[in-house]
Design an enzyme around this catalytic site. Structure first.
Site, PDB file in Angstrom:
ATOM      1  N   ASN A 162       9.871   3.630   0.352  1.00 52.91           N
ATOM      2  CA  ASN A 162       9.774   4.579   1.568  1.00 52.91           C
ATOM      3  C   ASN A 162      11.136   5.140   2.003  1.00 52.91           C
ATOM      4  O   ASN A 162      11.252   6.066   2.371  1.00 52.91           O
ATOM      5  CB  ASN A 162       9.154   3.748   2.717  1.00 52.91           C
ATOM      6  CG  ASN A 162       7.564   4.208   2.873  1.00 52.91           C
ATOM      7  OD1 ASN A 162       6.917   5.003   1.703  1.00 52.91           O
ATOM      8  ND2 ASN A 162       6.863   3.039   3.571  1.00 52.91           N
TER       9      ASN A 162
ATOM     10  N   LEU B  69      10.986  17.897  -1.034  1.00 49.93           N
ATOM     11  CA  LEU B  69      12.413  18.711  -1.107  1.00 49.93           C
ATOM     12  C   LEU B  69      12.111  19.631  -0.067  1.00 49.93           C
ATOM     13  O   LEU B  69      13.070  20.755  -0.029  1.00 49.93           O
ATOM     14  CB  LEU B  69      12.877  19.127  -2.401  1.00 49.93           C
ATOM     15  CG  LEU B  69      13.500  17.810  -3.235  1.00 49.93           C
ATOM     16  CD1 LEU B  69      13.861  18.734  -4.752  1.00 49.93           C
ATOM     17  CD2 LEU B  69      14.532  17.258  -2.774  1.00 49.93           C
TER      18      LEU B  69
ATOM     19  N   GLU C 210       0.952  -1.248   0.113  1.00 49.94           N
ATOM     20  CA  GLU C 210      -0.058  -0.160   0.010  1.00 49.94           C
ATOM     21  C   GLU C 210       0.712   1.323  -0.106  1.00 49.94           C
ATOM     22  O   GLU C 210       1.941   1.347   0.629  1.00 49.94           O
ATOM     23  CB  GLU C 210      -0.888  -0.023   1.226  1.00 49.94           C
ATOM     24  CG  GLU C 210      -1.890   1.133   1.390  1.00 49.94           C
ATOM     25  CD  GLU C 210      -2.760   1.389   0.107  1.00 49.94           C
ATOM     26  OE1 GLU C 210      -3.563   0.502  -0.152  1.00 49.94           O
ATOM     27  OE2 GLU C 210      -2.435   2.238  -0.548  1.00 49.94           O
TER      28      GLU C 210
ATOM     29  N   LYS D  93       8.031  -2.091  -1.453  1.00 54.47           N
ATOM     30  CA  LYS D  93       7.342  -0.953  -0.516  1.00 54.47           C
ATOM     31  C   LYS D  93       8.511  -0.374   0.170  1.00 54.47           C
ATOM     32  O   LYS D  93       8.649   0.815   0.676  1.00 54.47           O
ATOM     33  CB  LYS D  93       6.369  -1.967   0.163  1.00 54.47           C
ATOM     34  CG  LYS D  93       5.711  -1.084   1.310  1.00 54.47           C
ATOM     35  CD  LYS D  93       4.813   0.179   1.114  1.00 54.47           C
ATOM     36  CE  LYS D  93       4.783   1.064   2.320  1.00 54.47           C
ATOM     37  NZ  LYS D  93       4.023   2.283   1.696  1.00 54.47           N
TER      38      LYS D  93
ATOM     39  N   GLU E  65      -1.443   9.307   4.593  1.00 54.47           N
ATOM     40  CA  GLU E  65      -2.676   9.652   5.458  1.00 54.47           C
ATOM     41  C   GLU E  65      -3.000  11.018   5.179  1.00 54.47           C
ATOM     42  O   GLU E  65      -2.004  11.767   4.933  1.00 54.47           O
ATOM     43  CB  GLU E  65      -2.062   9.372   6.971  1.00 54.47           C
ATOM     44  CG  GLU E  65      -2.161   8.227   7.284  1.00 54.47           C
ATOM     45  CD  GLU E  65      -1.613   7.839   8.757  1.00 54.47           C
ATOM     46  OE1 GLU E  65      -1.563   8.495   9.526  1.00 54.47           O
ATOM     47  OE2 GLU E  65      -1.257   6.758   8.865  1.00 54.47           O
TER      48      GLU E  65
ATOM     49  N   CYS F 117       5.236   5.028   9.077  1.00 55.14           N
ATOM     50  CA  CYS F 117       5.962   4.324   8.123  1.00 55.14           C
ATOM     51  C   CYS F 117       7.711   4.316   7.981  1.00 55.14           C
ATOM     52  O   CYS F 117       7.977   3.297   7.946  1.00 55.14           O
ATOM     53  CB  CYS F 117       5.198   4.378   6.879  1.00 55.14           C
ATOM     54  SG  CYS F 117       3.645   3.855   7.024  1.00 55.14           S
TER      55      CYS F 117
ATOM     56  N   GLY G  92       8.185  12.028   9.781  1.00 45.03           N
ATOM     57  CA  GLY G  92       7.724  11.202  11.174  1.00 45.03           C
ATOM     58  C   GLY G  92       6.502  10.398  10.607  1.00 45.03           C
ATOM     59  O   GLY G  92       6.507   9.895   9.361  1.00 45.03           O
TER      60      GLY G  92
HETATM   61  P1  NAD Z   1      -3.478   0.660  12.251  1.00 42.95           P
HETATM   62  O1  NAD Z   1      -2.703   0.270  13.553  1.00 42.95           O
HETATM   63  O2  NAD Z   1      -4.075   1.864  11.993  1.00 42.95           O
HETATM   64  O3  NAD Z   1      -4.614  -0.636  12.156  1.00 42.95           O
HETATM   65  C1  NAD Z   1      -4.185  -2.171  12.473  1.00 42.95           C
HETATM   66  C2  NAD Z   1      -5.625  -2.681  12.734  1.00 42.95           C
HETATM   67  O4  NAD Z   1      -5.434  -3.848  12.467  1.00 42.95           O
HETATM   68  C3  NAD Z   1      -6.106  -2.194  14.220  1.00 42.95           C
HETATM   69  O5  NAD Z   1      -7.219  -1.706  14.240  1.00 42.95           O
HETATM   70  C4  NAD Z   1      -6.094  -3.590  14.888  1.00 42.95           C
HETATM   71  O6  NAD Z   1      -6.895  -3.836  15.943  1.00 42.95           O
HETATM   72  C5  NAD Z   1      -6.283  -4.548  13.725  1.00 42.95           C
HETATM   73  N1  NAD Z   1      -5.955  -6.069  14.182  1.00 42.95           N
HETATM   74  C6  NAD Z   1      -4.566  -6.503  14.710  1.00 42.95           C
HETATM   75  N2  NAD Z   1      -4.640  -7.895  14.580  1.00 42.95           N
HETATM   76  C7  NAD Z   1      -5.608  -8.177  14.126  1.00 42.95           C
HETATM   77  C8  NAD Z   1      -6.254  -9.678  13.738  1.00 42.95           C
HETATM   78  N3  NAD Z   1      -5.501 -10.660  14.092  1.00 42.95           N
HETATM   79  N4  NAD Z   1      -7.545  -9.696  13.460  1.00 42.95           N
HETATM   80  C9  NAD Z   1      -8.102  -8.400  12.970  1.00 42.95           C
HETATM   81  N5  NAD Z   1      -7.781  -7.084  13.144  1.00 42.95           N
HETATM   82  C10 NAD Z   1      -6.600  -7.049  13.732  1.00 42.95           C
HETATM   83  O7  NAD Z   1      -2.349   0.234  11.221  1.00 42.95           O
HETATM   84  P2  NAD Z   1      -2.276   0.993   9.836  1.00 42.95           P
HETATM   85  O8  NAD Z   1      -1.701   2.333   9.758  1.00 42.95           O
HETATM   86  O9  NAD Z   1      -3.534   0.910   9.096  1.00 42.95           O
HETATM   87  O10 NAD Z   1      -1.163   0.019   8.948  1.00 42.95           O
HETATM   88  C11 NAD Z   1      -1.268  -1.154   8.510  1.00 42.95           C
HETATM   89  C12 NAD Z   1      -0.289  -1.868   7.741  1.00 42.95           C
HETATM   90  O11 NAD Z   1      -0.052  -0.920   6.546  1.00 42.95           O
HETATM   91  C13 NAD Z   1       1.025  -1.485   8.546  1.00 42.95           C
HETATM   92  O12 NAD Z   1       1.827  -2.821   8.090  1.00 42.95           O
HETATM   93  C14 NAD Z   1       1.555  -0.051   7.694  1.00 42.95           C
HETATM   94  O13 NAD Z   1       2.972  -0.373   7.807  1.00 42.95           O
HETATM   95  C15 NAD Z   1       1.151  -0.373   6.289  1.00 42.95           C
HETATM   96  N6  NAD Z   1       0.973   0.857   5.558  1.00 42.95           N
HETATM   97  C16 NAD Z   1       0.292   1.993   6.649  1.00 42.95           C
HETATM   98  C17 NAD Z   1       0.197   3.165   6.057  1.00 42.95           C
HETATM   99  C18 NAD Z   1      -0.282   4.339   6.767  1.00 42.95           C
HETATM  100  O14 NAD Z   1      -0.105   5.391   6.252  1.00 42.95           O
HETATM  101  N7  NAD Z   1      -0.797   4.152   7.843  1.00 42.95           N
HETATM  102  C19 NAD Z   1       0.545   3.355   4.570  1.00 42.95           C
HETATM  103  C20 NAD Z   1       1.055   1.978   3.943  1.00 42.95           C
HETATM  104  C21 NAD Z   1       1.196   1.001   4.397  1.00 42.95           C
END
Ligand code: NAD
Length: 469
Positions: A232, A274, A158, A228, A162, A284, A281
């Site tokens: 980043n 840039l 992904e 990915k 945000e 990720c 921060g």
């Molecule tokens: P987050 O912490 O906001 O959400 C994760 C969710 O997963 C939580 O609601 C948690 O309760 C749930 N969860 C955990 N274990 C579970 C299970 N066994 N069954 C069901 N639900 C479960 O995380 P996020 O920011 O959405 O990131 C998720 C992934 O995507 C990470 O690996 C992150 O690195 C990646 N990512 C994040 C972003 C970003 O901008 N936040 C962008 C790209 C990729």
């Protein structure tokens, strides 16, 4: 298609809502019952522009459901996304406990009624696709399920940001899918409306005028997982580079933003990422670089560039403290106001936010720290109860009797601040602009002693006042 998304955080909720908007039938699952209850009421558990509206549109079409029951969702699905968190362990390694639990639950629920694709959308280290496959198998063998179970594992990293997550998901620069041909074929079908851009844009999320279609890159599992991390790491390194050059600009009397404009016009470099500032921060960049460094070490490789990217960013946050010391000399007993807490505008996410680092350091040094963020005050109070911040409801409250203001998050609404009125409220009108957000001349005219990052305001003043030759 029938889709399950496991994890309703920043990534899972947006992915689920977008796929449902495109016409798929989506069930989002989370172990956190309170999150699911809010989602069932149509409320987003995170602050993300356009997300609630998109959820409402998708639900109207009957295609978006929320539950804590994983088994029935998995059994009725063609595609099951894993979008759970992969936070860093103290060693820098990604914590795969949530991913492993999700994979086992998928396996335990599977039957042989159809071919399914299990998709890693979480950011996971190289090899996690193989791990997921093994755990899904373990899950169904433990439960003595149908031996005719057929499934493939895909990596579909992904890239959403945000704050603009809905637009990023509907109009991505690319879709990357790693896996074997049968698995990739299912994913192509799922993403066809996105690839061909045949859907009507939701209100308020216009399609970029230049967008006709989205490239879909099919790769091996390992390449997709590495793409990915590499993306980043590159973005973080680009910001770090801008900050390093800005620090040199300050010393030699060059204007950092002008230098960045000059190099950004080179099409090989590009203008984005840039802007010199207090550093990146968020959840990720730091975690992903640490995880990539950890993987490299496992293979006996030490990456100096990745390590330097982390070190440069940590030092950059300290730059604000140095600038405050230059202006105020003594920080003990001073009152410093932070404009913004979230790691960037348009989100309530505080994970690895520079503002937290700066606040902690100032408090350790004996300063009193106040903060005002339009959205992230309440999350900060509840997630960091030990942080001795005084939360302000307005920028005026923040400025009142402060010895300095530091802009950390460039919220759009800060453009409308009445700078002369704020300067008058302060004990000493010092403004450290950690994002080069304000026009230096405007801030100075408002009565501020202004410093940006990589901006040589002193030498510019000298140039202006020097008598004509
Ligand atoms: P987050 O912490 O906001 O959400 C994760 C969710 O997963 C939580 O609601 C948690 O309760 C749930 N969860 C955990 N274990 C579970 C299970 N066994 N069954 C069901 N639900 C479960 O995380 P996020 O920011 O959405 O990131 C998720 C992934 O995507 C990470 O690996 C992150 O690195 C990646 N990512 C994040 C972003 C970003 O901008 N936040 C962008 C790209 C990729």
């Amino acid at each position: 298609m029938e889709v399950t998304v496991i994890g309703t955080g920043y990534v899972g909720t947006v992915t689920g809502a977008c796929l449902a908007y495109l016409g798929h039938r989506v069930t989002c699952v989370d172990t956190d019952a309170s999150k699911i209850a809010r989602l069932q009421r149509g409320e987003s558990p995170i602050y993300e522009p356009q997300l609630e509206q998109l959820m409402a549109l998708a639900a109207e079409r009957g295609g978006l459901h929320f539950t804590t029951e994983i088994a029935s969702a998995v059994r009725s699905s063609d595609v099951i996304f894993i979008a759970v968190g992969t936070p860093p362990l103290p060693s820098g390694e990604a914590n795969l406990a949530y991913l492993e639990a999700a994979a086992r639950s998928i396996g335990a629920a599977m039957d042989g009624s159809r071919f399914r694709v299990v998709v890693n959308k979480s950011t996971v280290p190289v090899g996690s696709g193989n791990l997921v496959e093994a755990l899904v198998r373990e899950g169904f063998s433990e439960h003595r399920r149908d031996p005719g179970i057929r499934f493939g594992v895909a990596s579909n990293p992904e890239f959403l940001r945000e704050g603009s997550a809905v637009a990023d998901s509907l109009y991505p620069d690319r879709i990357v899918i790693g896996g074997d041909p049968a698995t990739v074929a299912v994913m192509r079908e799922l993403y066809e409306p996105l690839v061909a851009q045949v859907f009507t844009p939701p209100p308020g999320v216009a399609r970029p005028s230049s967008m006709i279609s989205v490239p879909l890159l099919a790769t091996s599992l390992t390449s997709a997982e590495t793409i990915k991390y590499a993306a980043n790491a590159f973005l973080a390194m680009k910001i770090g580079f801008a900050n390093e050059i800005a620090n040199i600009c300050e010393r030699v009397g060059a204007e950092g933003p002008e230098v960045m404009a000059g190099i950004g016009l080179d099409s090989r470099i590009g203008a984005k990422f840039l802007n010199p500032g207090v550093g990146w921060g968020g959840s990720c960049f730091g975690k992903d670089i640490q995880s990539l460094l950890h993987t490299a070490r496992e293979y006996g490789y030490s990456s100096k560039l990745l390590q330097a990217t982390l070190d440069v960013n940590t030092a950059q946050r300290q730059m604000v403290i140095q600038k405050l010391q230059e202006k105020l000399f003594i920080l003990k007993g001073r009152t410093i106001g932070l404009l913004g807490l979230a790691f960037k505008p348009d989100t309530d996410d505080l994970r690895d936010a520079p503002a937290l680092h700066i606040a902690e350091r100032l408090i350790q040094m004996g300063a009193r720290v106040k903060a005002y963020d339009p959205i992230a005050n309440a999350p900060c109070r509840s997630q960091y109860p030990d942080l001795k911040l005084r939360y302000c409801d307005t920028a005026s409250d923040l400025a009142a009797d402060a010895d300095a203001l530091v802009l950390v998050t460039e919220w759009r609404e800060f453009y409308d601040l009445d700078l002369p009125a704020l300067a008058k409220l302060m004990a000493t009108p010092i403004l450290i602009d950690g994002r080069n957000f304000f026009v230096p001349e405007t801030a100075a005219a408002a009565g501020f002693d202004y410093s940006g990052i990589g901006r040589c305001t002193r030498s510019r003043a000298t140039q202006r006042t020097a008598p004509a030759a």
